[in-house]
Motif scaffolding. Structure first.
Motif, PDB file in Angstrom:
ATOM      1  N   HIS A 134       0.853  -1.192   0.000  1.00 32.36           N
ATOM      2  CA  HIS A 134       0.000   0.000   0.000  1.00 32.36           C
ATOM      3  C   HIS A 134       0.889   1.242   0.000  1.00 32.36           C
ATOM      4  N   ILE A 135       0.333   2.348  -0.466  1.00 31.74           N
ATOM      5  CA  ILE A 135       1.083   3.592  -0.467  1.00 31.74           C
ATOM      6  C   ILE A 135       1.501   3.949   0.967  1.00 31.74           C
ATOM      7  N   ASP A 136       2.736   4.412   1.123  1.00 28.12           N
ATOM      8  CA  ASP A 136       3.286   4.870   2.398  1.00 28.12           C
ATOM      9  C   ASP A 136       3.563   3.737   3.388  1.00 28.12           C
ATOM     10  N   ALA A 137       3.679   2.495   2.901  1.00 39.66           N
ATOM     11  CA  ALA A 137       4.057   1.400   3.802  1.00 39.66           C
ATOM     12  C   ALA A 137       5.567   1.305   3.966  1.00 39.66           C
ATOM     13  N   GLY A 138       6.320   1.983   3.076  1.00 42.00           N
ATOM     14  CA  GLY A 138       7.776   1.994   3.217  1.00 42.00           C
ATOM     15  C   GLY A 138       8.522   1.214   2.155  1.00 42.00           C
ATOM     16  N   LYS A 139       7.919   1.019   0.976  1.00 38.71           N
ATOM     17  CA  LYS A 139       8.574   0.242  -0.085  1.00 38.71           C
ATOM     18  C   LYS A 139       9.867   0.902  -0.556  1.00 38.71           C
ATOM     19  N   THR A 140       9.774   2.187  -0.896  1.00 37.35           N
ATOM     20  CA  THR A 140      10.936   2.876  -1.448  1.00 37.35           C
ATOM     21  C   THR A 140      12.031   3.022  -0.395  1.00 37.35           C
ATOM     22  N   THR A 141      11.669   3.305   0.846  1.00 37.94           N
ATOM     23  CA  THR A 141      12.662   3.391   1.922  1.00 37.94           C
ATOM     24  C   THR A 141      13.344   2.042   2.120  1.00 37.94           C
ATOM     25  N   THR A 142      12.575   0.958   2.064  1.00 38.13           N
ATOM     26  CA  THR A 142      13.152  -0.386   2.190  1.00 38.13           C
ATOM     27  C   THR A 142      14.120  -0.667   1.043  1.00 38.13           C
ATOM     28  N   THR A 143      13.730  -0.317  -0.187  1.00 42.71           N
ATOM     29  CA  THR A 143      14.614  -0.510  -1.341  1.00 42.71           C
ATOM     30  C   THR A 143      15.891   0.307  -1.176  1.00 42.71           C
ATOM     31  N   GLU A 144      15.769   1.538  -0.690  1.00 41.83           N
ATOM     32  CA  GLU A 144      16.927   2.411  -0.488  1.00 41.83           C
ATOM     33  C   GLU A 144      17.913   1.782   0.495  1.00 41.83           C
ATOM     34  N   ARG A 145      17.388   1.199   1.585  1.00 42.59           N
ATOM     35  CA  ARG A 145      18.267   0.540   2.570  1.00 42.59           C
ATOM     36  C   ARG A 145      18.927  -0.692   1.978  1.00 42.59           C
ATOM     37  N   PHE A 166       4.373  -4.387   4.920  1.00 41.85           N
ATOM     38  CA  PHE A 166       3.199  -4.028   5.714  1.00 41.85           C
ATOM     39  C   PHE A 166       3.597  -3.000   6.767  1.00 41.85           C
ATOM     40  N   CYS A 167       2.700  -2.087   7.058  1.00 44.97           N
ATOM     41  CA  CYS A 167       2.912  -1.126   8.140  1.00 44.97           C
ATOM     42  C   CYS A 167       2.511  -1.791   9.455  1.00 44.97           C
ATOM     43  N   VAL A 212       3.129 -15.972  -7.523  1.00 46.57           N
ATOM     44  CA  VAL A 212       4.461 -15.476  -7.161  1.00 46.57           C
ATOM     45  C   VAL A 212       4.770 -15.846  -5.713  1.00 46.57           C
ATOM     46  N   PRO A 213       5.821 -16.640  -5.444  1.00 40.77           N
ATOM     47  CA  PRO A 213       6.239 -16.876  -4.047  1.00 40.77           C
ATOM     48  C   PRO A 213       6.654 -15.561  -3.399  1.00 40.77           C
ATOM     49  N   ARG A 214       6.375 -15.403  -2.115  1.00 38.72           N
ATOM     50  CA  ARG A 214       6.680 -14.104  -1.505  1.00 38.72           C
ATOM     51  C   ARG A 214       7.014 -14.214  -0.025  1.00 38.72           C
ATOM     52  N   LEU A 215       7.635 -13.132   0.457  1.00 36.18           N
ATOM     53  CA  LEU A 215       7.887 -12.920   1.881  1.00 36.18           C
ATOM     54  C   LEU A 215       6.993 -11.778   2.341  1.00 36.18           C
ATOM     55  N   ALA A 216       6.748 -11.702   3.647  1.00 36.52           N
ATOM     56  CA  ALA A 216       6.063 -10.554   4.238  1.00 36.52           C
ATOM     57  C   ALA A 216       7.026  -9.858   5.190  1.00 36.52           C
ATOM     58  N   TYR A 217       7.117  -8.554   5.055  1.00 35.84           N
ATOM     59  CA  TYR A 217       8.015  -7.763   5.909  1.00 35.84           C
ATOM     60  C   TYR A 217       7.175  -6.707   6.614  1.00 35.84           C
ATOM     61  N   VAL A 218       7.053  -6.811   7.933  1.00 36.26           N
ATOM     62  CA  VAL A 218       6.280  -5.855   8.731  1.00 36.26           C
ATOM     63  C   VAL A 218       7.213  -4.713   9.123  1.00 36.26           C
ATOM     64  N   ASN A 219       7.006  -3.580   8.488  1.00 35.39           N
ATOM     65  CA  ASN A 219       7.879  -2.413   8.637  1.00 35.39           C
ATOM     66  C   ASN A 219       7.329  -1.467   9.716  1.00 35.39           C
ATOM     67  N   LYS A 220       8.091  -0.469  10.051  1.00 33.72           N
ATOM     68  CA  LYS A 220       7.691   0.617  10.969  1.00 33.72           C
ATOM     69  C   LYS A 220       7.401   0.106  12.378  1.00 33.72           C
ATOM     70  N   MET A 221       8.230  -0.849  12.846  1.00 35.34           N
ATOM     71  CA  MET A 221       8.066  -1.352  14.208  1.00 35.34           C
ATOM     72  C   MET A 221       8.409  -0.294  15.252  1.00 35.34           C
ATOM     73  N   ASP A 222       9.029   0.800  14.830  1.00 35.43           N
ATOM     74  CA  ASP A 222       9.412   1.864  15.769  1.00 35.43           C
ATOM     75  C   ASP A 222       8.294   2.879  15.989  1.00 35.43           C
ATOM     76  N   CYS A 269      10.244  -8.773  10.520  1.00 36.30           N
ATOM     77  CA  CYS A 269       9.892  -7.447  11.002  1.00 36.30           C
ATOM     78  C   CYS A 269      11.132  -6.566  11.063  1.00 36.30           C
ATOM     79  N   GLY A 270      10.905  -5.261  11.154  1.00 33.83           N
ATOM     80  CA  GLY A 270      12.015  -4.324  11.234  1.00 33.83           C
ATOM     81  C   GLY A 270      11.520  -2.903  11.114  1.00 33.83           C
ATOM     82  N   SER A 271      12.463  -1.991  11.002  1.00 36.18           N
ATOM     83  CA  SER A 271      12.168  -0.577  10.770  1.00 36.18           C
ATOM     84  C   SER A 271      13.156  -0.072   9.731  1.00 36.18           C
ATOM     85  N   SER A 272      12.670   0.096   8.504  1.00 34.63           N
ATOM     86  CA  SER A 272      13.575   0.528   7.429  1.00 34.63           C
ATOM     87  C   SER A 272      14.105   1.930   7.699  1.00 34.63           C
ATOM     88  N   LEU A 273      13.237   2.831   8.186  1.00 32.77           N
ATOM     89  CA  LEU A 273      13.666   4.208   8.424  1.00 32.77           C
ATOM     90  C   LEU A 273      14.746   4.271   9.501  1.00 32.77           C
TER      91      LEU A 273
END
Length: 703
Positions: free
Chosen positions: A20-31, A108-109, A130-140, A261-265
Motif C-alpha cells: 500500500h502507499i506509504d508502507a515503506g517500499k521505497t525506503t526499504t529498497t533504499e536501505r 506491511f505497516c 508469485v512466491p513471496r515474503l512478508a516484511y512488517v515495517n515501521k516497528m518503531d 519485522c524491522g524498521s527501514s527508516l
C-alpha cells in the motif's frame, strides 16, 4: 554437467517490492541498496532524494509513480529489484512487474496492518503464483503491533504466513530482532546506520516468547521435510540448515510465507530481510520451464531457463528517454539476447535490430553485451515493440501470456493552445500511450474534443504535468468526466445483404447474426465480448470466418447511444450466403459491420457506469455520518469491520460519478480524521435517470 548450485542462474533473484502507499517500499529498497554496497549514502523519500524515485513528480509528491529497476549483490547472489508504486491509480505498474518477477516482498505497516491496496497487490501476486515474503515495517512507530499485523494477514490475505523472527521491544523501545532460525538476538548499531550488527544470546526475559514462537514455526514447516518432522516430534534440536531448507521448500510450493519485522527508516532488520530473499525466494532455475503457446496450434510449449536454448523473452514496459528515445524493458526466459543481433516480434512478425542493451539502475544506464535467460534489462532501437509482445530469435514460434490491464474510468478534455502545440501534443500523447497501457486517447465524434482517459484523478494529473514539463506543450485541460460504456439487455437477430459494384467489380455478402447479453460473471477476465460461428462452410466458406469475427467484434467499439465501447455481448453467426464470383473478404466485413450496428440499436442498449470500491477508515464517532453519506451517493455497503482499536473500516461499492471531490467531503464529515482509498471494481448498468442525464449532456455537446 553443472549441478543446480553451480549454475549461474541459481544465484539470481528477480523480486518486486509491493505494498500500500506509504508502507515503506521505497525506503526499504533504499536501505537494501545501501547495505549491499550499491549506494554509499542513503536517500530519503521525505527529502526527495531517494534513488528509485527519479521522476520530478515522484520527488515533489513523495510517492512512487513508475516502477524502477535496480540490481545489487548480496552473499554472492545478484538481486534484481523492481520497486513498484503503491497508489491504486498506478496498479498497471504492479501488474506488469509481477508478470515478469520470480518472487516478491510484501511490505506491511506495523501500525495499519493490511491496508486496501495491499490486498489488491497481494491478489495480483496470487494470480501470477508469485512466491513471496512478508516484511512488517515501521516497528518503531507509536501503535506498532506485530501480532496484530500478522493476525490481519491471516484474516484478509492468507493463513500460510508465519513469523521467522520477532521484535525486541516495540514503538520507541524497538531495539532489534530475534531470529527464530538461529535463535540469536540481532542488534543494529545506530552510529553506523545499522551496518554493524551484533548477534548475541537471546535476553533471558525474552527466551520463553522466542521458544514458543520457534516451536510454532517448526510445527508449521515440519510438513515440508520428513527429517525435520521426526526431530521435532522426538523433541530433539533441529539444525538451522534443516529449518532453512524446509522454509525454502514451503515458500517455493506456495504453502508457506515467512514473516519478518524491522524498521527501514531506523535501519533495523534489513540484513535479515536480504538473507531471507537469498535463502527462501526462487531463482529462475527453481521455477523451471516457462509455459508458452504455439500460435498455430495453441499447444503448450515448455521453455527451459537455458542460455543456450532459442531466445524467448517478454517486453513488459516501454519508457521514453529524453536522450535515447524508446527503451523497452525485457525479461528473458530462454536463450540469449545479444547486442547487434536481431529479434522477431511474434505479435506483428516484424524483425528488428538490437542496437544497444542496457542494465537499468533506476534512471541510470549501464551498457551490456547480452541478456541471458533469467535476466531483466532494457533494449534501445525497436520501433514496433510494445508492452506484452513476445520476442524470439526466429528459431521458435511461441507466444507468452500477455498481461491484463484494467479499464480506464475517468476522462478529461485536453486541447493545445497554439498550432505549434498541436503537433507536439499529438507526439506526447502517442508516446505516453506507448508507455502506459491504462492511458487512452480518443476523439469524441460529436464534440470533436480530444479526451484522455486514465485510472483516476491523480493518474491524469501526473499525465498532464508530464505533457507540460517533459514535452513542453501548453494546453487547456477540462474538468474530469466519467468514462461510460454500453451494453445490451435483449436478444436481437438481424440479416444484412451487401451487394454493390465497386471499381467495376461486383461485391456480394449476406450475413445473419444473433446478439445476446452476457452476464458479467460469465465473462473471462481477458474477454469482454464473444464471437462464434454456427454455420457450415457451404453457406459461407471458412476462409471468411476470421474476417467476419474481426469485423463483428470491431463494430462494438462504437455504441449506438454515446459512441463508446459496447461490452458483454455474445455474437453468433447463424446464417449467410456467398457468391463464388462476387463474394470477397471486404464485402463480408462491410455487411458484418452494418448488421452489428443495426442489431445493437434493436437490442435495447443501455449505458454502464464504473463502480468503485471505496474503503474508509474512520474513528467510531464519524462512522454513522459516513455510512449515511455513502447511501446518499447510491453506494452499497459491502462490509464493516474493526480495523484496530481506534478505527472502523467501511467498504462500499459507489458509482464513480458520485465521488468527485470526495476528499473534501470526507474531511468535512470526520473533522479530517478519516482516510479513504478508491479502486475500480467493475462496470454496472446505470439507473435510468443517470442514463438520461448522460444522454442529455452528450446531445447538448453535439448540438
Amino acid at each position: 554437467m553443472k549441478s543446480d548450485a553451480d549454475n549461474p542462474l541459481s544465484k539470481i533473484r528477480n523480486i518486486g517490492i509491493m505494498a500500500h502507499i506509504d508502507a515503506g517500499k521505497t525506503t526499504t529498497t533504499e536501505r537494501i541498496l545501501f547495505y549491499t554496497g550499491f549506494l554509499h549514502k542513503m536517500g530519503e523519500v521525505h527529502d526527495g532524494n531517494a534513488f528509485t524515485d527519479w521522476m520530478e513528480q515522484e520527488r515533489e509528491r513523495g510517492i512512487t509513480i513508475t516502477s524502477a529497476t535496480v540490481n545489487c549483490p548480496w552473499r554472492e547472489h545478484q538481486i534484481n529489484i523492481i520497486d513498484t508504486p503503491g497508489h491504486v491509480d498506478f496498479t498497471a505498474e504492479v501488474e506488469r512487474s509481477l508478470r515478469v518477477l520470480d518472487g516478491a516482498v510484501g511490505v506491511f505497516c506495523a501500525v495499519a496492518g493490511v491496508e486496501p491496496q495491499t490486498e489488491t497487490v497481494w491478489h495480483q501476486a496470487d494470480r501470477y503464483k508469485v512466491p513471496r515474503l512478508a516484511y512488517v515495517n515501521k516497528m518503531d512507530r507509536t501503535g506498532a503491533d506485530y501480532e496484530r499485523a500478522i493476525q490481519m494477514i491471516h484474516e484478509r490475505l492468507t493463513t500460510k504466513a508465519c513469523p521467522i523472527n520477532i521484535p525486541i521491544g516495540r514503538e520507541d523501545c524497538f531495539e532489534g530482532v530475534i531470529d527464530l532460525i538461529s535463535m540469536q538476538a540481532w542488534y543494529f548499531d545506530p552510529l553506523t546506520q545499522g551496518c554493524d550488527t551484533r548477534h548475541i544470546n537471546i535476553p533471558e526475559q525474552l527466551m520463553e516468547e522466542a521458544q514458543v514462537a520457534r516451536e510454532h514455526l517448526l510445527e508449521t514447516i515440519s510438513e515440508y521435510d520428513d527429517q525435520l518432522m521426526m526431530l521435532f516430534l522426538d523433541g530433539k534440536e533441529v539444525p538451522a540448515e534443516l529449518i532453512c531448507q524446509s522454509i525454502r521448500k514451503g515458500t517455493l510450493w506456495h504453502g508457506f510465507i515467512p514473516v519478518l519485522c524491522g524498521s527501514s527508516l531506523k535501519n533495523k532488520g534489513l540484513q535479515l530481510l536480504l538473507d531471507a530473499i537469498v535463502d527462501f525466494l526462487p531463482s529462475p532455475l527453481d521455477l523451471g520451464a516457462t509455459h508458452a503457446l504455439d500460435p498455430r496450434t495453441d499447444e503448450a510449449i515448455s521453455l527451459p531457463p537455458d542460455p543456450d536454448a532459442p531466445l524467448v523473452g517478454l517486453a513488459f514496459k516501454v519508457q521514453t528517454d529524453k536522450y535515447l528515445g524508446r527503451l523497452i524493458y525485457i525479461r528473458v526466459y530462454s536463450g540469449t539476447l545479444k547486442k547487434g543481433g536481431s529479434l522477431v516480434n511474434m505479435t506483428n512478425n516484424k524483425r528488428e535490430r538490437v542496437t544497444r542493451i542496457l542494465q537499468m539502475m533506476s534512471n541510470r544506464k549501464h551498457d551490456k553485451d547480452d541478456l541471458h535467460a533469467g535476466d531483466i534489462g532494457a533494449i534501445v532501437g525497436p520501433k514496433f515493440l510494445f508492452t506484452g509482445d513476445t520476442i524470439t530469435d526466429g528459431r521458435i514460434d511461441v507466444l507468452l501470456n500477455k498481461m491484463n490491464f484494467p479499464d480506464s474510468v475517468i476522462s478529461i478534455a485536453i486541447e493545445p493552445k497554439t498550432k505549434t502545440d498541436q503537433e507536439n501534443l499529438g507526439n506526447a500523447l502517442t508516446r505516453l500511450q506507448e508507455e502506459d497501457p491504462t492511458f487512452r486517447v480518443h476523439v469524441d465524434k460529436d464534440s470533436g474534443q480530444t479526451l484522455i482517459s486514465g485510472m483516476g484523478e491523480l493518474h491524469l494529473d501526473i499525465i498532464v504535468d508530464r505533457i507540460k514539463r517533459e514535452f513542453g506543450v501548453h494546453a487547456n485541460v477540462g474538468n474530469p468526466q466519467v468514462s461510460y460504456k454500453e451494453s445490451i439487455t435483449a436478444t436481437a437477430e438481424v440479416t444484412e445483404i451487401f451487394q454493390r459494384e465497386l471499381n467495376g467489380k461486383g461485391n456480394y455478402a449476406r450475413v445473419s447474426f444473433r446478439l445476446s447479453p452476457i452476464p458479467a460473471q460469465d465473462l473471462s477476465k481477458d474477454a469482454k465480448n464473444t464471437f462464434k460461428s454456427s454455420i457450415t462452410p457451404d453457406k459461407i466458406p471458412q476462409e471468411y470466418w476470421k474476417a467476419i469475427g474481426e469485423a463483428a467484434l470491431g463494430a462494438l467499439v462504437d455504441g449506438p447511444l454515446i459512441s463508446t465501447n459496447v461490452e458483454r455481448v455474445a455474437i453468433e453467426l447463424i446464417d449467410g450466403d456467398h457468391n463464388p464470383v462476387d463474394s470477397n473478404e471486404l464485402a463480408f466485413r462491410i455487411a458484418t459491420s452494418m448488421a452489428i450496428g443495426r442489431a445493437l440499436r434493436s437490442a435495447k442498449p443501455v449505458i454502464m457506469e464504473p463502480i468503485m470500491l471505496l474503503t474508509v477508515q474512520s474513528p467510531d464517532d464519524f462512522v454513522g455520518d459516513i455510512i449515511s453519506d455513502i447511501n446518499a451517493k447510491r453506494g452499497k455497503i459491502v462490509v464493516m469491520r474493526r480495523h484496530n482499536e481506534y478505527l472502523q473500516e467501511v467498504v462500499a461499492d459507489v458509482p464513480l460519478c458520485e465521488l468527485f471531490g470526495y476528499s473534501t467531503r470526507i474531511r468535512s464529515l470526520s473533522q479530517g480524521r478519516a482516510i479513504y482509498t478508491l479502486e475500480f471494481k467493475q462496470f454496472e448498468i446505470a439507473p435510468v435517470q443517470v442514463q438520461n442525464e448522460v444522454l442529455r449532456r452528450i446531445r447538448g455537446f453535439a448540438d
